[in-house]
Design an enzyme around this catalytic site. Structure first.
Site, PDB file in Angstrom:
ATOM      1  N   LYS A  16      -5.055  -5.019  -0.969  1.00  0.00           N
ATOM      2  CA  LYS A  16      -4.193  -5.868  -1.801  1.00  0.00           C
ATOM      3  C   LYS A  16      -3.124  -6.584  -0.984  1.00  0.00           C
ATOM      4  O   LYS A  16      -2.818  -7.737  -1.239  1.00  0.00           O
ATOM      5  CB  LYS A  16      -3.487  -5.021  -2.874  1.00  0.00           C
ATOM      6  CG  LYS A  16      -4.415  -4.380  -3.870  1.00  0.00           C
ATOM      7  CD  LYS A  16      -3.620  -3.522  -4.857  1.00  0.00           C
ATOM      8  CE  LYS A  16      -2.989  -2.298  -4.253  1.00  0.00           C
ATOM      9  NZ  LYS A  16      -3.905  -1.274  -3.738  1.00  0.00           N
ATOM     10  N   GLN A 210      -1.412   1.047  -5.538  1.00  0.00           N
ATOM     11  CA  GLN A 210      -2.515   1.982  -5.831  1.00  0.00           C
ATOM     12  C   GLN A 210      -3.670   1.249  -6.528  1.00  0.00           C
ATOM     13  O   GLN A 210      -3.747   0.041  -6.433  1.00  0.00           O
ATOM     14  CB  GLN A 210      -2.044   3.175  -6.683  1.00  0.00           C
ATOM     15  CG  GLN A 210      -1.091   4.136  -5.976  1.00  0.00           C
ATOM     16  CD  GLN A 210       0.353   3.698  -6.048  1.00  0.00           C
ATOM     17  OE1 GLN A 210       0.831   3.295  -7.080  1.00  0.00           O
ATOM     18  NE2 GLN A 210       1.048   3.773  -4.941  1.00  0.00           N
TER      19      GLN A 210
HETATM   20  P1  IMP Z   1       1.243  10.461  -5.284  1.00  0.00           P
HETATM   21  O1  IMP Z   1       1.184   9.075  -5.792  1.00  0.00           O
HETATM   22  O2  IMP Z   1       1.958  10.593  -3.955  1.00  0.00           O
HETATM   23  O3  IMP Z   1       1.716  11.439  -6.307  1.00  0.00           O
HETATM   24  O4  IMP Z   1      -0.270  10.915  -4.934  1.00  0.00           O
HETATM   25  C1  IMP Z   1      -1.248  11.109  -5.958  1.00  0.00           C
HETATM   26  C2  IMP Z   1      -2.611  10.644  -5.478  1.00  0.00           C
HETATM   27  O5  IMP Z   1      -2.611   9.236  -5.345  1.00  0.00           O
HETATM   28  C3  IMP Z   1      -3.017  11.177  -4.104  1.00  0.00           C
HETATM   29  O6  IMP Z   1      -4.414  11.336  -4.089  1.00  0.00           O
HETATM   30  C4  IMP Z   1      -2.623  10.049  -3.162  1.00  0.00           C
HETATM   31  O7  IMP Z   1      -3.355  10.083  -1.963  1.00  0.00           O
HETATM   32  C5  IMP Z   1      -2.964   8.867  -4.013  1.00  0.00           C
HETATM   33  N1  IMP Z   1      -2.191   7.654  -3.668  1.00  0.00           N
HETATM   34  C6  IMP Z   1      -0.926   7.382  -3.998  1.00  0.00           C
HETATM   35  N2  IMP Z   1      -0.576   6.169  -3.550  1.00  0.00           N
HETATM   36  C7  IMP Z   1      -1.653   5.657  -2.933  1.00  0.00           C
HETATM   37  C8  IMP Z   1      -1.936   4.407  -2.299  1.00  0.00           C
HETATM   38  O8  IMP Z   1      -1.098   3.501  -2.213  1.00  0.00           O
HETATM   39  N3  IMP Z   1      -3.189   4.257  -1.780  1.00  0.00           N
HETATM   40  C9  IMP Z   1      -4.131   5.222  -1.896  1.00  0.00           C
HETATM   41  N4  IMP Z   1      -3.932   6.394  -2.496  1.00  0.00           N
HETATM   42  C10 IMP Z   1      -2.701   6.613  -3.015  1.00  0.00           C
END
Ligand code: IMP
Ligand code: MG
Length: 412
Positions: A16, A210
């Protein structure tokens, strides 16, 4: 011209950042509307690679940078990113919404602590405190950016809460003062800014963080992030009318990756996994973790396209497929011996579905040209357009801004 929302259609890391940077010229502002410093948006210009976690990717095009109220804002990351780009001679035109949820060091500690408690069911979060910060927001225990900047929020109840549930408290002395300093002069009302820009005839670009499959409600729960990632979250998170969303452009990688735990039907294991990871340099931009890799999953992608109202798509990392001999896409899942192409029906059973693949003519060794797609690539792109019912307007063939084939004009 209308506003445009650029949203990731897989598990994040679709590219992105590159697409937002590419399109930013046409817009007055670039707006982050979800997530926080868990995101890692990579932009490559010449020999220089930039990774931003919080600042919108319109930065290198000198655009106004708006951070909307739905963002979980870590003042420390903001400070580091602003300092880093100022050192490089950029002068960011930044507005941070006063209603952003603040991420404190306590939230980051809690994130790590809960992961430890989960043991083998850990989610694999980025440990950037995203889940706890949004939870604290729902509990009304967290300061918003404006409260912090004005010094009007009493952290006492939050501290007492964390003291009860955390074994180790990170040092908090001086945190509020330093956080406050990094917010001086940048607090505003981002929804208001967007509506004014639109009234003045300017368009803005909404930058998703994300991907759809990490959405708190519509993703692969509990292996998701702490907020919404879908395009329809733009209006409520920013406080703007639904009609301001404009066009939705989805970004999808020509294969799949996922960082962290959770079901991944098309995951590849073994030599091929390593080949794709190395060819695509698939390591997390935020945590450096090796990303899991798999084939393109059309069942999941159709779900994402439909749910987001995607009308046009940017297909990224096509160059990686020219380095890989095999090429397939998943068209269906087999669930208990029955085939389905409904992701929502398969979702509760996602870790046990069997992907059904279609072998496609390999792109191995194919010469890519940004002016014209070669035959096998064109056929693949047309196949995807038919399957997904969208126009593929961009085919990205490398990290660089210039490695981009503009296939069809954006509609609005
Ligand atoms: P959190 O957002 O740190 O709570 O992570 C939750 C899940 O989302 C995990 O599997 C992370 O690796 C994934 N994740 C969070 N942000 C990203 C991103 O920007 N790219 C890829 N995976 C993400
Ligand atoms: Mg990323």
């Amino acid at each position: 011209m209308r506003n445009l929302c650029i949203v990731g259609l897989q598990w994040g890391d679709e590219g992105k950042g590159k697409i937002v940077d590419y399109y930013a010229d046409r817009f007055h502002s670039v707006v982050r509307y979800n997530g926080g410093s868990n995101a890692g948006h990579t932009i490559v210009i010449g020999k220089r690679t930039y990774v931003f976690h919080l600042l919108p990717s319109g930065l290198l095009k000198g655009k106004r940078l708006l951070i909307g109220p739905g963002v979980a804002l870590d003042p420390q990351t903001l400070k580091e990113e602003v300092e880093m780009i100022k050192k490089e001679g950029h002068r960011p035109k930044l507005v941070v919404d006063g209603r952003c949820t603040i991420v404190t060091p306590l939230d980051k500690e809690m994130d790590a602590f809960i992961e430890e408690l989960r043991k083998e069911t850990a989610i694999g979060t980025t440990k950037r405190g995203i889940g706890p910060a949004y939870a604290m927001r729902a509990l009304r225990l967290t300061p918003r950016a404006g409260d912090l900047e004005r010094g009007t929020f009493d952290l006492g109840a939050a501290l007492a809460f964390y003291k009860t549930f955390l074994k180790r408290l990170p040092p908090m002395e001086g945190w509020a003062e330093s956080a406050r300093a990094s917010l001086k002069g940048v607090i505003g009302d981002v929804g208001e800014e967007i509506m004014t820009e639109n009234e003045e005839g300017h368009s803005v670009l909404f930058e998703g963080a994300q991907g759809v499959l990490l959405d708190l409600i519509h993703g692969t729960y509990p292996y998701v992030t702490g907020t919404h990632t879908i395009a329809s979250y733009v209006p409520p998170s920013l406080g703007i009318p639904t009609s301001s969303l404009g066009e939705v452009m989805g970004v999808a990688k020509a294969y799949s990756t996922r960082v962290g735990e959770g079901p991944f039907p098309t995951e590849i294991h073994g030599t091929l996994e390593k080949e794709i990871r190395e060819a695509g340099r698939e390591y997390g931009a935020t945590t450096g973790r090796p990303r899991r890799v798999g084939w393109l999953d059309l069942v999941a992608l159709k779900y994402a396209v439909k749910m987001n109202g995607v009308t046009t798509l940017a297909l990224t990392k096509l160059d990686i497929l020219t380095k890989i001999k095999e090429f397939k896409v998943c068209t269906h899942y087999s669930v208990d011996g029955k085939e389905t192409d409904s992701f929502s029906r398969a979702l509760p059973l996602l870790s046990s579905v069997e992907p059904v693949y279609l072998d496609l003519p390999s792109l191995y060794g194919a010469e890519l040209n940004t002016n014209k797609l070669n035959k096998p690539t064109e056929r693949f792109v047309e196949y995807l357009e038919r399957e997904l019912g969208v126009t593929i307007s961009i085919v990205s063939m490398g990290e660089e801004r210039t490695a981009t084939h503009q296939r069809a004009a954006q509609r609005s």
